[in-house]
Design an enzyme around this catalytic site. Structure first.
Site, PDB file in Angstrom:
ATOM      1  N   LYS A 238       0.716  -1.293   0.055  1.00 58.30           N
ATOM      2  CA  LYS A 238      -0.194  -0.101  -0.038  1.00 58.30           C
ATOM      3  C   LYS A 238       0.840   1.382  -0.148  1.00 58.30           C
ATOM      4  O   LYS A 238       1.548   1.361   1.100  1.00 58.30           O
ATOM      5  CB  LYS A 238      -0.931   0.014   1.210  1.00 58.30           C
ATOM      6  CG  LYS A 238      -1.865   1.073   1.174  1.00 58.30           C
ATOM      7  CD  LYS A 238      -3.008   0.989   2.236  1.00 58.30           C
ATOM      8  CE  LYS A 238      -3.998   1.850   2.259  1.00 58.30           C
ATOM      9  NZ  LYS A 238      -3.599   3.297   2.251  1.00 58.30           N
ATOM     10  N   ARG A 243      -4.296   8.852  -5.101  1.00 58.34           N
ATOM     11  CA  ARG A 243      -4.655   7.988  -6.057  1.00 58.34           C
ATOM     12  C   ARG A 243      -5.017   8.638  -7.442  1.00 58.34           C
ATOM     13  O   ARG A 243      -5.388   9.895  -7.292  1.00 58.34           O
ATOM     14  CB  ARG A 243      -6.249   7.533  -5.406  1.00 58.34           C
ATOM     15  CG  ARG A 243      -7.127   6.486  -6.352  1.00 58.34           C
ATOM     16  CD  ARG A 243      -6.468   5.306  -6.092  1.00 58.34           C
ATOM     17  NE  ARG A 243      -7.430   4.021  -6.452  1.00 58.34           N
ATOM     18  CZ  ARG A 243      -8.169   3.606  -6.275  1.00 58.34           C
ATOM     19  NH1 ARG A 243      -8.809   3.973  -4.949  1.00 58.34           N
ATOM     20  NH2 ARG A 243      -8.956   2.524  -6.809  1.00 58.34           N
ATOM     21  N   ARG A 258      -8.892  11.320  -7.217  1.00 58.77           N
ATOM     22  CA  ARG A 258     -10.003  10.681  -6.366  1.00 58.77           C
ATOM     23  C   ARG A 258     -11.228  11.412  -6.174  1.00 58.77           C
ATOM     24  O   ARG A 258     -12.416  10.943  -6.112  1.00 58.77           O
ATOM     25  CB  ARG A 258      -9.385  10.256  -5.078  1.00 58.77           C
ATOM     26  CG  ARG A 258     -10.323   9.307  -4.370  1.00 58.77           C
ATOM     27  CD  ARG A 258      -9.434   8.546  -3.184  1.00 58.77           C
ATOM     28  NE  ARG A 258     -10.211   8.159  -2.067  1.00 58.77           N
ATOM     29  CZ  ARG A 258      -9.773   7.333  -1.236  1.00 58.77           C
ATOM     30  NH1 ARG A 258      -8.437   7.121  -0.944  1.00 58.77           N
ATOM     31  NH2 ARG A 258     -10.392   7.196  -0.109  1.00 58.77           N
ATOM     32  N   PHE A 329      -1.810   0.012 -10.725  1.00 56.57           N
ATOM     33  CA  PHE A 329      -2.145  -1.383 -10.343  1.00 56.57           C
ATOM     34  C   PHE A 329      -3.413  -1.875 -10.918  1.00 56.57           C
ATOM     35  O   PHE A 329      -3.893  -2.942 -10.369  1.00 56.57           O
ATOM     36  CB  PHE A 329      -2.373  -1.246  -8.559  1.00 56.57           C
ATOM     37  CG  PHE A 329      -3.120  -0.054  -7.965  1.00 56.57           C
ATOM     38  CD1 PHE A 329      -4.233   0.038  -8.209  1.00 56.57           C
ATOM     39  CD2 PHE A 329      -2.297   0.828  -7.206  1.00 56.57           C
ATOM     40  CE1 PHE A 329      -4.901   1.029  -7.409  1.00 56.57           C
ATOM     41  CE2 PHE A 329      -2.946   1.916  -6.610  1.00 56.57           C
ATOM     42  CZ  PHE A 329      -4.171   1.956  -6.881  1.00 56.57           C
ATOM     43  N   ARG A 432     -16.952   0.702  -2.037  1.00 58.13           N
ATOM     44  CA  ARG A 432     -16.240   0.340  -0.971  1.00 58.13           C
ATOM     45  C   ARG A 432     -16.803  -1.207  -0.769  1.00 58.13           C
ATOM     46  O   ARG A 432     -17.777  -1.292   0.012  1.00 58.13           O
ATOM     47  CB  ARG A 432     -16.168   1.002   0.315  1.00 58.13           C
ATOM     48  CG  ARG A 432     -15.142   0.782   1.030  1.00 58.13           C
ATOM     49  CD  ARG A 432     -15.206   1.658   2.494  1.00 58.13           C
ATOM     50  NE  ARG A 432     -15.087   3.243   1.962  1.00 58.13           N
ATOM     51  CZ  ARG A 432     -14.056   3.624   1.818  1.00 58.13           C
ATOM     52  NH1 ARG A 432     -12.773   2.874   1.933  1.00 58.13           N
ATOM     53  NH2 ARG A 432     -13.768   4.936   1.479  1.00 58.13           N
ATOM     54  N   LYS A 438      -7.536  -3.158   2.993  1.00 56.71           N
ATOM     55  CA  LYS A 438      -6.488  -2.550   3.467  1.00 56.71           C
ATOM     56  C   LYS A 438      -5.879  -2.886   4.787  1.00 56.71           C
ATOM     57  O   LYS A 438      -6.743  -3.094   5.468  1.00 56.71           O
ATOM     58  CB  LYS A 438      -6.442  -1.031   3.057  1.00 56.71           C
ATOM     59  CG  LYS A 438      -7.862  -0.591   3.861  1.00 56.71           C
ATOM     60  CD  LYS A 438      -7.870   0.907   3.667  1.00 56.71           C
ATOM     61  CE  LYS A 438      -9.115   1.548   4.300  1.00 56.71           C
ATOM     62  NZ  LYS A 438      -9.362   2.639   3.863  1.00 56.71           N
TER      63      LYS A 438
HETATM   64  P1  AMP Z   1      -7.118   4.556   2.463  1.00 54.98           P
HETATM   65  O1  AMP Z   1      -6.864   6.035   1.799  1.00 54.98           O
HETATM   66  O2  AMP Z   1      -6.389   4.455   3.593  1.00 54.98           O
HETATM   67  O3  AMP Z   1      -8.473   4.402   2.307  1.00 54.98           O
HETATM   68  O4  AMP Z   1      -6.728   3.452   1.435  1.00 54.98           O
HETATM   69  C1  AMP Z   1      -6.889   3.272   0.175  1.00 54.98           C
HETATM   70  C2  AMP Z   1      -6.194   4.045  -0.688  1.00 54.98           C
HETATM   71  O5  AMP Z   1      -4.792   3.267  -0.745  1.00 54.98           O
HETATM   72  C3  AMP Z   1      -6.520   3.911  -2.410  1.00 54.98           C
HETATM   73  O6  AMP Z   1      -7.352   4.927  -2.494  1.00 54.98           O
HETATM   74  C4  AMP Z   1      -5.098   4.249  -2.833  1.00 54.98           C
HETATM   75  O7  AMP Z   1      -5.057   5.783  -2.934  1.00 54.98           O
HETATM   76  C5  AMP Z   1      -4.043   3.732  -1.976  1.00 54.98           C
HETATM   77  N1  AMP Z   1      -3.236   2.562  -2.534  1.00 54.98           N
HETATM   78  C6  AMP Z   1      -2.014   2.466  -2.303  1.00 54.98           C
HETATM   79  N2  AMP Z   1      -1.581   1.545  -2.909  1.00 54.98           N
HETATM   80  C7  AMP Z   1      -2.433   0.853  -3.262  1.00 54.98           C
HETATM   81  C8  AMP Z   1      -2.632  -0.260  -3.895  1.00 54.98           C
HETATM   82  N3  AMP Z   1      -1.546  -0.995  -4.284  1.00 54.98           N
HETATM   83  N4  AMP Z   1      -3.775  -0.574  -4.722  1.00 54.98           N
HETATM   84  C9  AMP Z   1      -5.142   0.208  -4.189  1.00 54.98           C
HETATM   85  N5  AMP Z   1      -5.053   1.385  -3.706  1.00 54.98           N
HETATM   86  C10 AMP Z   1      -3.596   1.495  -2.947  1.00 54.98           C
END
Ligand code: AMP
Length: 575
Positions: A238, A243, A258, A329, A432, A438
């Site tokens: 991650k 994004r 995003r 990705f 979602r 995650k």
């Molecule tokens: P969060 O912002 O904590 O909700 O985590 C989701 C976000 O992680 C996504 O919107 C991406 O911006 C980010 N992200 C980072 N690496 C990845 C990955 N390998 N696949 C999908 N999302 C990722």
């Protein structure tokens, strides 16, 4: 236009979604196709279809001036008062225009649309303002109210695009999901309405260069939880960036954030690499601050990327100082094929094909599955020739144990954690679900020093169990939080003895103590707060352990707290 304004009033007058969609559906059915299609766009809060790059290019102040002038003598003052009352320019326009506006409507919805197209195309503020003035002068007060609301993008009648899609489905006996899909592909809800009315929704084809919703992830507690949802997972690090969705076709490239804003201008160095794909593509990935150092280059922390965010245009010096890369990705569209319904395993293969066939291998690169993208907190001076578009390394995992190992490795590389994705899952825009999980470590822990202690409550009334703690700010200590939980009773008892003999000021309920006891604290978030002199506070802090191995000189700093705070808020509205 009067009918549309009337239906808007009625929709705004009920909170029941069913009633809203039923009213709008009835309205769509009663109109000719052109009016219904244009109304669908207006009702979803837009002036133009989403796929069009068009904007009105008229500021709120200009619009204000047109309304104030139309209102006649004293217009400015009356508009100010009305605006104060409603907090909404459309409603204020209704109040001030009512005495002079025509009582009967002569405006068709399609005419309003045509004028707004002219306004958008017109060069020069004077022409735009004249066009607008003529339009509003012909409108009834109620029409003006909604024309202004549509122009300012603030309809405020509790009608989301999804409800308009439902209303279209309702009106033309289609399913909501078919309408939603056509709207997503075309980027034009009016176009979706036209297809629905002809029973041809399945003919909708992808139109590029308008953003498609992003697939979102749900948090997972641990690897076991991940495997309770699916059996075979694709696992990626991650990354800690922002994004982005890239559209590339015949050398033309656009990037969307995003929040679905066009951010191409903010990241010009990504354009040549994306233009090098030999097929049309819509790609999903993360933009990272990037150092060209080493064979593949490496990612830099989010705090570095932050300097690039929220800028419409970037100076050359910024491009040099904070270069970026796009780690891809997923793929939604490739060649002339929509692949988002395919399982992830197939999309991954499509992505490999796109990368293998790219025309500029020097800037577009696949990293082997075991390859790593590292975060290292150092900024190197970038070389001229940089790999900018990277295929995110992914690996398969079939057991929780494998995931545990990968998680530890990702953490060791300095990445936020893992993304665990169901290999069989389709790409579901804007949703979602449990197909993407995650797995993050706690938001980091801080090593802090205890500066004051208090007696606890209940069974802890006789021991000093509540610790106020601080981080370092230059040569000062600034308090940042207070923790009550985490240590064992034995530890608390021992520490009480120590604190009693190392008290520097006794305030009765609170004792200031020698700042030498270092503890590690975990927390859920960093908040801005003036409760402590650091200007920050921690949400739900808990003591992870005592750190007798760590001298107070080595505790975390206020800068680090600010960095964690910034990382948490990594999507400024403008980005
Ligand atoms: P969060 O912002 O904590 O909700 O985590 C989701 C976000 O992680 C996504 O919107 C991406 O911006 C980010 N992200 C980072 N690496 C990845 C990955 N390998 N696949 C999908 N999302 C990722």
């Amino acid at each position: 236009m009067q009918q549309l304004a009337t239906i808007c009033e009625a929709v705004g007058g009920t909170t029941k979604k069913n009633e809203k969609t039923a009213m709008v559906a009835e309205y769509f059915r009663s109109r000719d196709l052109d009016s219904a299609a244009t109304s669908a766009i207006f009702l979803s809060g837009r002036v133009f279809p989403a796929y069009e790059e068009r904007t009105l290019q008229i500021g709120g102040t200009q619009l204000w001036r047109v309304i104030a002038e139309l209102a006649g003598p004293g217009g400015e003052a009356r508009l100010t008062m009305a605006f104060r009352k409603h907090g909404d320019l459309g409603s204020a326009a209704y109040d001030v225009l009512q005495p002079t506006a025509p009582a009967n409507s002569t405006l068709a919805v399609t005419e309003v649309e045509a004028v707004l197209h002219h306004v958008s195309a017109a060069r020069g503020a004077a022409t735009k303002l004249r066009l607008l003035q003529d339009l509003l002068a012909r409108a009834t007060a109620l029409e003006a109210k909604y024309i202004v609301k549509i122009m300012t993008g603030e309809l405020r009648i509790g009608l989301k695009e999804s409800l308009v899609e439902e209303a279209i489905a309702h009106a033309f006996s289609a399913t909501s999901s078919a309408v939603q899909r056509a709207d997503m592909l075309l980027g034009d809800i009016g176009g979706a309405l036209r297809l629905a009315s002809a029973g041809r929704l399945d003919e909708a084809r992808m139109r590029m260069f308008h953003p498609v919703g992003f697939m979102l992830a749900s948090p997972a507690q641990d690897a076991d939880e991940a495997f309770s949802y699916f059996e075979h997972a694709s696992v990626e690090d991650k990354y800690d960036g922002i994004r982005a969705q890239a559209h590339a076709s015949a050398g033309h490239v656009r990037l969307f954030s995003r929040t679905l804003d066009d951010i191409t201008g903010s990241f010009p160095e990504l354009v040549p690499g994306l233009a090098a794909f030999s097929e049309d593509a819509i790609l999903d990935g993360e933009i990272l601050a990037w150092s060209a150092d080493g064979e593949t280059g490496r990612a830099l922390p989010f705090s570095t990327l932050q300097k690039r965010l929220g800028r419409k245009r970037v100076a050359d010096s910024m491009l040099r100082d904070v270069p970026v890369a796009f780690v891809v990705f997923d793929v939604l569209y490739a060649g002339d094929e929509l692949v988002l319904d395919r399982p992830l395993s197939e999309r991954a293969a499509t992505l490999d094909r796109l990368f293998a066939a790219a025309r500029a291998p020097a800037t577009v690169r696949t990293i082997a599955p075991q390859g790593v993208l590292m975060f290292e907190p150092a900024v190197e001076s970038p070389a001229e020739h940089v790999v900018r578009i990277l295929r995110a390394p992914s690996a398969r995992a079939d057991s929780p144990a494998e995931i545990e190992r990968m998680f530890t490795a990702a953490q060791a590389r300095g990445n936020e954690g893992l993304m665990i994705k169901d290999l069989r899952s389709p790409y579901t825009p804007g949703r979602r679900g449990r197909s993407w999980l995650k797995l993050k470590r706690e938001l980091a822990t801080l090593d802090v020093v205890v500066t004051a202690v208090e007696f606890g409550h209940g069974k802890r009334a006789s021991v000093l169990s509540d610790y106020t703690f601080a981080v370092r700010y230059g040569d000062r200590l600034v308090n940042i939080g207070k923790a009550y939980t985490g240590l064992t009773d034995v530890e608390i008892l021992q520490m009480t003895g120590w604190f009693l003999t190392h008290t520097t000021a006794d305030h009765g309920f609170l004792r200031e103590v020698e700042p030498t006891v270092v503890i590690e604290v975990a927390f859920n978030a960093v908040m801005r707060s003036d409760r402590h002199d650091s200007g920050f506070a921690l949400r739900f802090p808990r003591i992870v352990r005592l750190r007798p191995d760590k001298p107070p000189e080595e505790i975390d700093t206020l800068e680090r707290v600010a960095e964690i705070y910034a990382r948490q808020h990594k999507l400024p509205k403008s980005a």
